[in-house]
Design a protein around this motif. Structure first.
Motif, PDB file in Angstrom:
ATOM      1  N   MET A   1      45.632  43.743  43.385  1.00  0.00           N
ATOM      2  CA  MET A   1      44.839  44.347  42.295  1.00  0.00           C
ATOM      3  C   MET A   1      44.378  45.749  42.691  1.00  0.00           C
ATOM      4  O   MET A   1      44.323  46.651  41.850  1.00  0.00           O
ATOM      5  CB  MET A   1      43.663  43.443  41.946  1.00  0.00           C
ATOM      6  N   ALA A   2      44.062  45.926  43.968  1.00  0.00           N
ATOM      7  CA  ALA A   2      43.647  47.263  44.416  1.00  0.00           C
ATOM      8  C   ALA A   2      44.767  48.271  44.152  1.00  0.00           C
ATOM      9  O   ALA A   2      44.515  49.422  43.815  1.00  0.00           O
ATOM     10  CB  ALA A   2      43.296  47.228  45.903  1.00  0.00           C
ATOM     11  N   SER A   3      46.007  47.809  44.269  1.00  0.00           N
ATOM     12  CA  SER A   3      47.139  48.722  44.073  1.00  0.00           C
ATOM     13  C   SER A   3      47.576  48.833  42.619  1.00  0.00           C
ATOM     14  O   SER A   3      47.999  49.897  42.175  1.00  0.00           O
ATOM     15  CB  SER A   3      48.338  48.249  44.895  1.00  0.00           C
ATOM     16  N   PHE A   4      47.535  47.707  41.911  1.00  0.00           N
ATOM     17  CA  PHE A   4      48.204  47.687  40.599  1.00  0.00           C
ATOM     18  C   PHE A   4      47.252  47.535  39.416  1.00  0.00           C
ATOM     19  O   PHE A   4      47.703  47.421  38.277  1.00  0.00           O
ATOM     20  CB  PHE A   4      49.295  46.613  40.593  1.00  0.00           C
ATOM     21  N   TRP A   5      45.989  47.499  39.658  1.00  0.00           N
ATOM     22  CA  TRP A   5      45.032  47.583  38.548  1.00  0.00           C
ATOM     23  C   TRP A   5      44.339  48.926  38.679  1.00  0.00           C
ATOM     24  O   TRP A   5      43.592  49.154  39.626  1.00  0.00           O
ATOM     25  CB  TRP A   5      44.017  46.436  38.587  1.00  0.00           C
ATOM     26  N   ARG A   6      44.627  49.805  37.749  1.00  0.00           N
ATOM     27  CA  ARG A   6      44.170  51.194  37.846  1.00  0.00           C
ATOM     28  C   ARG A   6      43.360  51.555  36.599  1.00  0.00           C
ATOM     29  O   ARG A   6      43.816  52.323  35.740  1.00  0.00           O
ATOM     30  CB  ARG A   6      45.373  52.123  38.013  1.00  0.00           C
TER      31      ARG A   6
ATOM     32  N   ALA B   1      46.747  48.149  28.343  1.00  0.00           N
ATOM     33  CA  ALA B   1      47.374  47.092  29.161  1.00  0.00           C
ATOM     34  C   ALA B   1      47.632  47.637  30.562  1.00  0.00           C
ATOM     35  O   ALA B   1      48.369  48.612  30.727  1.00  0.00           O
ATOM     36  CB  ALA B   1      48.682  46.646  28.511  1.00  0.00           C
ATOM     37  N   GLY B   2      47.008  47.029  31.545  1.00  0.00           N
ATOM     38  CA  GLY B   2      47.129  47.548  32.902  1.00  0.00           C
ATOM     39  C   GLY B   2      47.921  46.646  33.824  1.00  0.00           C
ATOM     40  O   GLY B   2      48.825  47.076  34.540  1.00  0.00           O
ATOM     41  N   LEU B   3      47.589  45.359  33.777  1.00  0.00           N
ATOM     42  CA  LEU B   3      48.180  44.438  34.752  1.00  0.00           C
ATOM     43  C   LEU B   3      48.341  43.063  34.129  1.00  0.00           C
ATOM     44  O   LEU B   3      47.389  42.519  33.546  1.00  0.00           O
ATOM     45  CB  LEU B   3      47.249  44.339  35.985  1.00  0.00           C
ATOM     46  N   LEU B   4      49.548  42.517  34.261  1.00  0.00           N
ATOM     47  CA  LEU B   4      49.775  41.109  33.925  1.00  0.00           C
ATOM     48  C   LEU B   4      49.797  40.373  35.259  1.00  0.00           C
ATOM     49  O   LEU B   4      50.578  40.729  36.149  1.00  0.00           O
ATOM     50  CB  LEU B   4      51.120  40.966  33.215  1.00  0.00           C
TER      51      LEU B   4
ATOM     52  N   ASP C   1      41.907  31.972  41.400  1.00  0.00           N
ATOM     53  CA  ASP C   1      42.484  33.223  40.885  1.00  0.00           C
ATOM     54  C   ASP C   1      41.533  33.868  39.879  1.00  0.00           C
ATOM     55  O   ASP C   1      41.393  35.090  39.833  1.00  0.00           O
ATOM     56  CB  ASP C   1      43.856  32.973  40.240  1.00  0.00           C
ATOM     57  N   ARG C   2      40.891  33.034  39.065  1.00  0.00           N
ATOM     58  CA  ARG C   2      39.891  33.582  38.116  1.00  0.00           C
ATOM     59  C   ARG C   2      38.741  34.206  38.892  1.00  0.00           C
ATOM     60  O   ARG C   2      38.265  35.275  38.559  1.00  0.00           O
ATOM     61  CB  ARG C   2      39.357  32.485  37.195  1.00  0.00           C
ATOM     62  N   TYR C   3      38.284  33.498  39.940  1.00  0.00           N
ATOM     63  CA  TYR C   3      37.167  34.047  40.732  1.00  0.00           C
ATOM     64  C   TYR C   3      37.589  35.415  41.284  1.00  0.00           C
ATOM     65  O   TYR C   3      36.826  36.374  41.268  1.00  0.00           O
ATOM     66  CB  TYR C   3      36.777  33.172  41.922  1.00  0.00           C
ATOM     67  N   ALA C   4      38.818  35.445  41.800  1.00  0.00           N
ATOM     68  CA  ALA C   4      39.284  36.679  42.440  1.00  0.00           C
ATOM     69  C   ALA C   4      39.358  37.810  41.421  1.00  0.00           C
ATOM     70  O   ALA C   4      38.857  38.912  41.664  1.00  0.00           O
ATOM     71  CB  ALA C   4      40.656  36.447  43.081  1.00  0.00           C
ATOM     72  N   VAL C   5      39.958  37.526  40.268  1.00  0.00           N
ATOM     73  CA  VAL C   5      40.159  38.597  39.289  1.00  0.00           C
ATOM     74  C   VAL C   5      38.812  39.062  38.743  1.00  0.00           C
ATOM     75  O   VAL C   5      38.525  40.263  38.689  1.00  0.00           O
ATOM     76  CB  VAL C   5      41.103  38.135  38.147  1.00  0.00           C
ATOM     77  N   ARG C   6      37.967  38.110  38.380  1.00  0.00           N
ATOM     78  CA  ARG C   6      36.674  38.508  37.793  1.00  0.00           C
ATOM     79  C   ARG C   6      35.827  39.292  38.806  1.00  0.00           C
ATOM     80  O   ARG C   6      35.248  40.322  38.488  1.00  0.00           O
ATOM     81  CB  ARG C   6      35.907  37.270  37.294  1.00  0.00           C
ATOM     82  N   SER C   7      35.785  38.795  40.033  1.00  0.00           N
ATOM     83  CA  SER C   7      34.949  39.480  41.030  1.00  0.00           C
ATOM     84  C   SER C   7      35.532  40.848  41.374  1.00  0.00           C
ATOM     85  O   SER C   7      34.799  41.802  41.630  1.00  0.00           O
ATOM     86  CB  SER C   7      34.795  38.627  42.294  1.00  0.00           C
ATOM     87  N   HIS C   8      36.858  40.935  41.351  1.00  0.00           N
ATOM     88  CA  HIS C   8      37.499  42.211  41.656  1.00  0.00           C
ATOM     89  C   HIS C   8      37.131  43.257  40.589  1.00  0.00           C
ATOM     90  O   HIS C   8      36.759  44.389  40.916  1.00  0.00           O
ATOM     91  CB  HIS C   8      39.020  42.037  41.722  1.00  0.00           C
ATOM     92  N   VAL C   9      37.229  42.824  39.340  1.00  0.00           N
ATOM     93  CA  VAL C   9      36.911  43.738  38.233  1.00  0.00           C
ATOM     94  C   VAL C   9      35.458  44.193  38.338  1.00  0.00           C
ATOM     95  O   VAL C   9      35.145  45.389  38.217  1.00  0.00           O
ATOM     96  CB  VAL C   9      37.191  43.030  36.881  1.00  0.00           C
TER      97      VAL C   9
END
Ligand SMILES: Cc1ncc(COP(=O)(O)O)c(C=O)c1O
Length: 428
Positions: A124-129, A193-196, A147-155
């Motif tokens: 996500m650090a690389s591909f969510w911009r 749309a940034g990342l699937l 995965d939800r925890y990871a994505v939500r916390s990352h955002v």
């Protein structure tokens, strides 16, 4: 009858124990089972171990390779980093060829490193911009909770609102995820749309998604296509490079049998990996091997997926993975998949006949599934499941009423499939 069980087609499978015994006697991969230490039940006998989708068993050679690491450490200390049969400075390189083959990638597109969830953060650090305006992440609503925890916390950690940025695509009434729904979500996100980011094989249903369609959907919307392959690596055929997937990550302890906390892995398509300016979270292990000990002040990435390495890896954590990958080499993945399809088909046919109240949630089409079947039972599911382990059968459950069973072609047998269904039928 064909000469081996790998040559026959589904219509030739018979739902009898005699057939299961014939299949095992005519399975060219059967000798690989002895190259594992299989978990045992209270009576000391090997369990029918259908939990390789959760934690694979230990390859016998693991002891030797872990011992080798410890002997090197004990006798040479720091010098083991640069000496011996497998110096630690690039120990991970021994996993490369097999991982690349399993991922359907070029060798410089894969790296064994870190743990899965950590690696997802790196992706996500690389591909969510989001600073480019493309701040939407499209994922499945039925993703593994971590995965939800990871994505939500990352955002959140990057200063954005997860409720606004994350678009969750639900399954349809059939309980399955559909590539067209992801395509629609990508298009609706438009130029945001940034990342699937989607699981290749869903952990709960065992559904193998159509990765090519997902890549096309993401790219048509101008988004990156990344996958969590925890339940896919070593289980289903993958061709990440050919599909043009941007990146993917997997763990080492499920079908790859690397043991709890085993080194995970990362795939980065070469169009990003060979561009050393691709953004990333850096660490010293990501610089070229030749300059790693030079302690240069500024980070210069080594080209390829290796440039995503952050910390020096645990070599003890990687040794069991190497032991297991040797068995993938010995088997050949095409043969493993051929056996896997037949084991799972046999399981489904027996369930239909002997446990008619069961509903298989996993898609029936072979290109939509791997080894695992998710079997929905009646409301006594948990009670019935509790009877299995004392009878020598290991499989897990997903509440309220689903049993997950994954006969793995490296070590399971057709007779074990028969025993599993026979025991399950007896729990009524
Ligand atoms: C689909 C999926 N994603 C992520 C994880 C979390 O993995 P880890 O604890 O190795 O980071 C798991 C673990 O089972 C998983 O099944």
């Amino acid at each position: 009858m064909p000469s081996t069980v790998l040559d026959l087609n589904a219509a030739e499978i018979e739902t009898t124990r005699e057939w299961a015994r014939w299949a095992d006697a005519n399975d060219p991969l059967a000798p690989l089972r002895d190259r594992f230490e299989l978990p045992r039940g209270a009576d000391g006998a090997p369990l029918v171990y259908f939990q390789g989708n959760s934690l694979g068993p230990m390859a016998r050679r693991t002891r030797e390779l872990v011992q080798e690491v410890m002997d090197q450490w004990g006798s040479r200390g720091h010098y083991a980093r640069i000496e011996g049969a497998r110096p630690w400075m690039d120990y991970h390189a021994h996993a490369r060829r097999t991982l690349a083959a399993l991922a359907g990638a070029r060798e410089h597109e894969v790296v064994a490193m870190a743990g899965l969830t950590e690696t997802l953060h790196l992706l996500m650090a690389s591909f969510w911009r989001p600073h480019t305006g493309r701040d939407r992440i499209i994922m499945e609503s039925t993703a593994f909770p971590s995965d939800r925890y990871a994505v939500r916390s990352h955002v959140q950690a990057r200063g954005f609102d997860p409720d606004a940025c994350i678009i969750e695509v639900p399954p349809r009434a059939d309980g399955l995820l559909h590539a067209e729904d992801f395509a629609r979500a990508c298009l609706e996100a438009g130029d945001r749309a940034g990342l699937l980011l989607v699981g290749g094989v869903n952990y709960a249903t065992g559904q193998l998604l159509e990765l090519g369609a997902l890549v096309r959907a993401a790219h048509a919307a101008g988004a990156f296509a990344c996958f969590d392959l925890a339940h896919a690596m070593g289980n289903v055929p993958l061709s990440l490079h050919e599909l043009g997937a941007d990146a993917a990550a997997w763990c080492g302890y499920k079908y790859l049998n690397g043991g709890q906390g085993a080194t995970a892995g990362l795939y980065i398509h070469e169009r990003h990996g060979l561009d050393t300016s691709t953004p990333r979270f850096a660490g010293w292990w990501g610089v070229p091997l030749a300059t790693r000990m030079g302690m240069e002040r500024d980070f210069v990435a080594t080209p390829g997926a290796d440039g995503w390495q952050v910390s020096g890896p645990s070599v003890i954590g990687m040794a069991p993975l190497l032991a297991s990958l040797e068995l993938f080499d010995a088997a050949g993945f095409d043969r493993l998949r051929a056996k896997s399809l037949r084991l799972t088909a046999f399981l489904e046919m027996l369930l239909r006949e002997r446990v008619p109240e069961a509903r298989v949630l996993t898609p029936a089409a072979t290109h939509e599934r791997g080894a695992q079947l998710s079997i929905q039972l009646d409301d006594r599911c948990m009670e019935r499941h509790a009877q299995l382990l004392p009878a020598g059968i290991a499989c897990d459950t997903r509440r309220p009423n689903v049993i997950r069973a994954a006969p793995a072609p490296l070590f399971n047998t057709f007779d074990e499939v028969w025993r599993f269904v026979d025991t399950l039928a007896g729990t009524r």
